[in-house]
Design a protein around this motif. Structure first.
Motif, mmCIF file in Angstrom:
data_model
loop_
_atom_site.group_PDB
_atom_site.id
_atom_site.type_symbol
_atom_site.label_atom_id
_atom_site.label_comp_id
_atom_site.label_asym_id
_atom_site.label_seq_id
_atom_site.Cartn_x
_atom_site.Cartn_y
_atom_site.Cartn_z
ATOM 1 N N GLN A 1 0.816 -1.221 0.000
ATOM 2 C CA GLN A 1 0.000 0.000 0.000
ATOM 3 C C GLN A 1 0.851 1.273 0.000
ATOM 4 O OE1 GLN A 1 -0.554 -2.628 2.286
ATOM 5 N NE2 GLN A 1 -2.079 -3.435 0.866
ATOM 6 N N THR A 2 2.030 1.236 0.611
ATOM 7 C CA THR A 2 2.845 2.452 0.726
ATOM 8 C C THR A 2 3.945 2.556 -0.322
ATOM 9 O OG1 THR A 2 4.450 1.497 2.285
ATOM 10 C CG2 THR A 2 2.445 2.520 3.218
ATOM 11 N N ALA A 3 4.185 1.501 -1.068
ATOM 12 C CA ALA A 3 5.269 1.501 -2.054
ATOM 13 C C ALA A 3 5.031 2.569 -3.119
ATOM 14 C CB ALA A 3 5.375 0.135 -2.722
ATOM 15 N N PRO A 4 6.112 3.198 -3.587
ATOM 16 C CA PRO A 4 5.964 4.130 -4.704
ATOM 17 C C PRO A 4 5.311 3.435 -5.899
ATOM 18 C CG PRO A 4 8.178 4.258 -3.789
ATOM 19 C CD PRO A 4 7.499 3.085 -3.137
ATOM 20 N N GLU A 5 4.616 4.186 -6.692
ATOM 21 C CA GLU A 5 3.869 3.640 -7.826
ATOM 22 C C GLU A 5 4.745 2.734 -8.695
ATOM 23 O OE1 GLU A 5 0.811 2.520 -10.018
ATOM 24 O OE2 GLU A 5 0.577 3.847 -8.299
ATOM 25 N N GLY A 6 5.989 3.133 -8.941
ATOM 26 C CA GLY A 6 6.881 2.346 -9.791
ATOM 27 C C GLY A 6 7.285 1.015 -9.198
ATOM 28 N N SER A 7 7.099 0.848 -7.904
ATOM 29 C CA SER A 7 7.464 -0.396 -7.221
ATOM 30 C C SER A 7 6.272 -1.273 -6.880
ATOM 31 C CB SER A 7 8.201 -0.078 -5.907
ATOM 32 O OG SER A 7 9.429 0.535 -6.152
ATOM 33 N N ARG A 8 5.099 -0.696 -6.867
ATOM 34 C CA ARG A 8 3.925 -1.378 -6.309
ATOM 35 C C ARG A 8 3.663 -2.749 -6.934
ATOM 36 N NH1 ARG A 8 0.020 2.865 -5.720
ATOM 37 N NH2 ARG A 8 1.484 3.475 -4.104
ATOM 38 N N ALA A 9 3.688 -2.854 -8.233
ATOM 39 C CA ALA A 9 3.405 -4.144 -8.887
ATOM 40 C C ALA A 9 4.471 -5.180 -8.528
ATOM 41 C CB ALA A 9 3.329 -3.971 -10.403
ATOM 42 N N PHE A 10 5.730 -4.756 -8.427
ATOM 43 C CA PHE A 10 6.804 -5.678 -8.048
ATOM 44 C C PHE A 10 6.617 -6.167 -6.615
ATOM 45 C CE2 PHE A 10 9.150 -2.882 -11.171
ATOM 46 C CZ PHE A 10 9.181 -3.821 -12.194
#
Length: 192
Positions: free
Chosen positions: A10-19
């Protein structure tokens, strides 16, 4: 506590969220390494991509785990020692005694795995400029030049995650605690 932000899905930056979501689904929990690497989407993507590439190399899963446990031990990364110990035991099916030997940097009783450990140690100690004797000993154990380069590939992967964990001072997830050297050795002593 970690020194760097430990992200969740939930808190991950958008560029990391899917990973992060993919790693959590694959593990059944979110490894703290992934939560920290999420701070830099390109570092997280590199870690996951190089891990996939590493799995396609000429080393077996057991041999790749020898590289990872050895590098983590040399680099002082308890998190990765525990994580790769779990893989070595549960997926690569190495014997507990062999894994304890790897955690301690001593011979496993398997000449080929010991050759991988020794070359890994030499690659790290010399930053790749191993002595002729070290490379000759590795190839004399039945390994190819491709496999020697796959050891270097494994060390490069380990360096990213070991150093990121060390920088962050990540704690070991509860799911991996039993695979830390002291706990594994205590468990093996009680089981034997």
């Amino acid at each position: 506590m970690t020194r760097l932000t430990l992200h969740t899905a939930q808190t991950a930056p958008e560029g990391s969220r899917a990973f992060v979501q993919k790693a959590q689904a694959a593990s059944g929990f979110l490894p703290n390494l992934i939560g920290v690497l999420a701070n830099a989407p390109e570092a997280l993507e590199t870690y996951l991509t190089v891990g996939q590439i590493n799995s396609k190399g000429a080393l077996s899963l057991a041999e790749r785990e020898v590289v990872q446990i050895t590098a983590a031990r040399v680099h002082g990364c308890d998190f990765c020692v525990a994580g790769h110990t779990k893989v070595a035991l549960k997926q690569a099916k190495l014997a507990v005694e062999q894994v304890i030997a790897l955690q301690n940097g001593v011979d496993t009783g398997d000449a080929k795995l010991d050759a991988v450990r020794r070359l890994t140690e030499a690659v790290i100690a010399t930053r790749g400029a191993v002595q002729d004797e070290a490379l000759t000993a590795f190839t004399a154990s039945g390994y190819s030049e491709q496999q020697a380069l796959d050891v270097v590939l494994g060390v490069s992967l380990a360096t990213l995650c070991n150093f990121a964990n060390n920088l962050a001072r990540n704690t070991v997830n509860p799911e991996l605690q039993a695979f830390l050297p002291a706990q594994l050795q205590d468990g093996a002593a009680h089981a034997g």
